[in-house]
Design an enzyme around this catalytic site. Structure first.
Site, short mmCIF file in Angstrom:
data_model
loop_
_atom_site.label_atom_id
_atom_site.label_comp_id
_atom_site.label_asym_id
_atom_site.label_seq_id
_atom_site.Cartn_x
_atom_site.Cartn_y
_atom_site.Cartn_z
N ASN A 149 52.21 -0.93 65.25
CA ASN A 149 51.40 -0.15 64.33
C ASN A 149 50.11 0.20 65.05
O ASN A 149 49.25 -0.66 65.26
CB ASN A 149 51.11 -0.99 63.07
CG ASN A 149 50.10 -0.33 62.14
OD1 ASN A 149 49.75 0.84 62.31
ND2 ASN A 149 49.63 -1.08 61.16
N TRP A 150 49.99 1.46 65.45
CA TRP A 150 48.84 1.86 66.25
C TRP A 150 47.55 1.93 65.43
O TRP A 150 46.47 2.04 65.99
CB TRP A 150 49.08 3.24 66.86
CG TRP A 150 50.15 3.32 67.91
CD1 TRP A 150 51.12 2.39 68.19
CD2 TRP A 150 50.36 4.41 68.81
NE1 TRP A 150 51.92 2.83 69.21
CE2 TRP A 150 51.48 4.07 69.61
CE3 TRP A 150 49.74 5.63 69.02
CZ2 TRP A 150 51.97 4.92 70.60
CZ3 TRP A 150 50.22 6.47 70.01
CH2 TRP A 150 51.33 6.11 70.80
N LYS A 151 47.69 1.96 64.12
CA LYS A 151 46.51 2.12 63.24
C LYS A 151 45.74 3.40 63.64
O LYS A 151 46.36 4.33 64.13
CB LYS A 151 45.64 0.87 63.26
CG LYS A 151 46.48 -0.39 62.98
CD LYS A 151 45.70 -1.62 62.70
CE LYS A 151 46.65 -2.79 62.43
NZ LYS A 151 45.96 -4.02 62.10
N HIS B 35 50.45 -1.61 53.89
CA HIS B 35 49.72 -2.43 54.85
C HIS B 35 48.47 -3.00 54.17
O HIS B 35 47.86 -2.35 53.32
CB HIS B 35 49.31 -1.59 56.06
CG HIS B 35 48.82 -2.43 57.18
ND1 HIS B 35 47.53 -2.92 57.22
CD2 HIS B 35 49.45 -2.93 58.26
CE1 HIS B 35 47.39 -3.66 58.30
NE2 HIS B 35 48.55 -3.69 58.95
N GLU C 94 45.55 -3.23 55.08
CA GLU C 94 44.36 -2.37 55.20
C GLU C 94 44.38 -1.28 54.13
O GLU C 94 43.34 -0.85 53.65
CB GLU C 94 44.28 -1.78 56.62
CG GLU C 94 43.87 -2.87 57.61
CD GLU C 94 44.47 -2.74 59.00
OE1 GLU C 94 44.95 -1.65 59.36
OE2 GLU C 94 44.48 -3.76 59.73
N GLU D 225 52.56 -10.26 56.74
CA GLU D 225 51.35 -10.20 57.55
C GLU D 225 50.22 -10.90 56.81
O GLU D 225 49.54 -10.28 55.98
CB GLU D 225 50.94 -8.74 57.80
CG GLU D 225 51.99 -7.93 58.53
CD GLU D 225 51.35 -6.72 59.23
OE1 GLU D 225 51.44 -6.68 60.46
OE2 GLU D 225 50.76 -5.87 58.56
N GLY E 190 44.24 -8.91 63.19
CA GLY E 190 43.09 -8.49 64.00
C GLY E 190 42.06 -9.57 64.22
O GLY E 190 40.96 -9.30 64.68
N SER F 299 48.03 -10.82 64.75
CA SER F 299 47.63 -11.39 66.05
C SER F 299 48.82 -11.88 66.88
O SER F 299 48.70 -12.87 67.62
CB SER F 299 46.60 -12.50 65.87
OG SER F 299 45.43 -11.98 65.26
N GLY G 65 49.83 -5.09 66.02
CA GLY G 65 48.68 -4.19 65.99
C GLY G 65 48.09 -4.07 67.39
O GLY G 65 48.61 -3.37 68.25
N GLY G 66 47.01 -4.82 67.63
CA GLY G 66 46.27 -4.72 68.89
C GLY G 66 47.14 -4.68 70.15
O GLY G 66 46.94 -3.83 71.02
P1 13P Z 1 47.09 -7.33 64.91
O1 13P Z 1 48.32 -7.54 65.76
O2 13P Z 1 46.04 -6.51 65.62
O3 13P Z 1 46.58 -8.58 64.31
O4 13P Z 1 47.56 -6.39 63.67
C1 13P Z 1 48.68 -6.72 62.96
C2 13P Z 1 48.97 -5.63 62.01
O5 13P Z 1 48.21 -5.39 61.09
C3 13P Z 1 50.18 -4.83 62.21
O6 13P Z 1 50.43 -4.01 61.13
#
Ligand code: 13P
Length: 257
Positions: free
Chosen positions: A9-11, A97, A99, A169, A175, A215, A236-237
């Site tokens: 997920n590139w966000k 998600h 967020e 998640e 994050g 993470s 994510g990251g």
């Molecule tokens: P991180 O891997 O940056 O913690 O993010 C996870 C995430 O929200 C994937 O959707």
């Protein structure tokens, strides 16, 4: 047997040119080491979908959107429809998600509408659930995920569920660098399979693909991916660097042996 999946997920990261660069680097690496037992999905931002899609042709990587609106189309300034992302080449969409739940106040009703609309448009859904730190500390994790599964997926048929992946998640792990331990993640994944059997029909839980997100990095993935009820990761990251994402794909391949 359920196939493992590594999804990125590139966000809100990467312009079109940055997206093309990252995908080109990733496809080169994947060509050298094609995964045999891991599905790979990337979810770039909406602006990059149409440019990324042609780069994925002939590769094992599939593409997802990060969000869709809950109506088919019309006067909804600034929103993007299921049909639009599908036409741009997406096969999946993320829904719910944390967020989006937090910043856009997405309710179970909205989430349920989005999931049904995605499925009606032949988009597969990666449905995200998970508790906050406060909820975990109050020992509410199971209540929260039960509610999210029950209300977000309300009225879905067994056929619908074949096109839904659930990503657990925990919000406190997203994050933050604070990854859930393999045991903590496994406990919730096992519980999700139980509630799927109870809410839908017996046997549903073991059929569905459940990803862990929060993470997940090359150095902690092996322990998580070794758990019997964890079928992969939503990253994510670590998906923003082709090398790290490739390491996660390799970790999944190793865990599938
Ligand atoms: P991180 O891997 O940056 O913690 O993010 C996870 C995430 O929200 C994937 O959707």
């Amino acid at each position: 047997m359920r196939k493992k999946i590594i999804a990125g997920n590139w966000k809100m990261n990467n312009t079109v040119s940055e997206a093309v660069k990252l995908v080109s680097s990733l496809t080169k690496k994947i060509e050298k080491n094609p995964p045999s037992s891991t599905g790979v999905i990337i979810c770039p931002p909406a602006t990059a979908l149409a440019s990324v899609a042609p780069l994925l042709k002939g590769t094992p990587i599939e593409m997802g959107a990060q969000n869709i609106f809950w109506e088919e189309g019309g006067a909804y300034t600034g929103e993007v429809s299921a049909k639009m992302v599908k036409n741009a080449g997406a096969k999946y969409t993320l829904v719910a998600h944390s967020e989006r739940r937090t910043y856009f106040k997405e309710s179970p009703t909205v989430i349920n509408k989005k999931i049904k609309l995605a499925l009606a448009n032949k988009l597969k859904v990666i449905h995200c659930i998970g508790e906050t730190l406060e909820e975990r500390e109050q020992k509410l994790t199971k209540d929260i995920v039960l509610n999210q599964v029950e209300w977000d997926l309300k009225d879905l048929t067994p056929q619908d569920l074949k096109n839904v992946i659930i990503a657990y998640e925990p919000v406190w792990a997203i994050g933050t660098g604070k990854v859930a331990t393999p045991e903590q993640a496994q406990e919730v994944h096992g519980f999700i399979r139980e509630i799927l059997d109870a809410i839908f029909e017996p046997g549903t839980g073991k059929k569905m693909t459940l990803l862990y997100g929060g993470s997940m990095k090359p150095d902690n993935a092996a322990g998580l991916l070794a758990q019997p009820d964890i079928d992969g990761g939503l990253i994510g990251g670590a998906c923003l660097k082709a090398d790290d994402f490739m390491k996660l794909i390799k970790a999944s391949e190793a865990a599938s042996k």
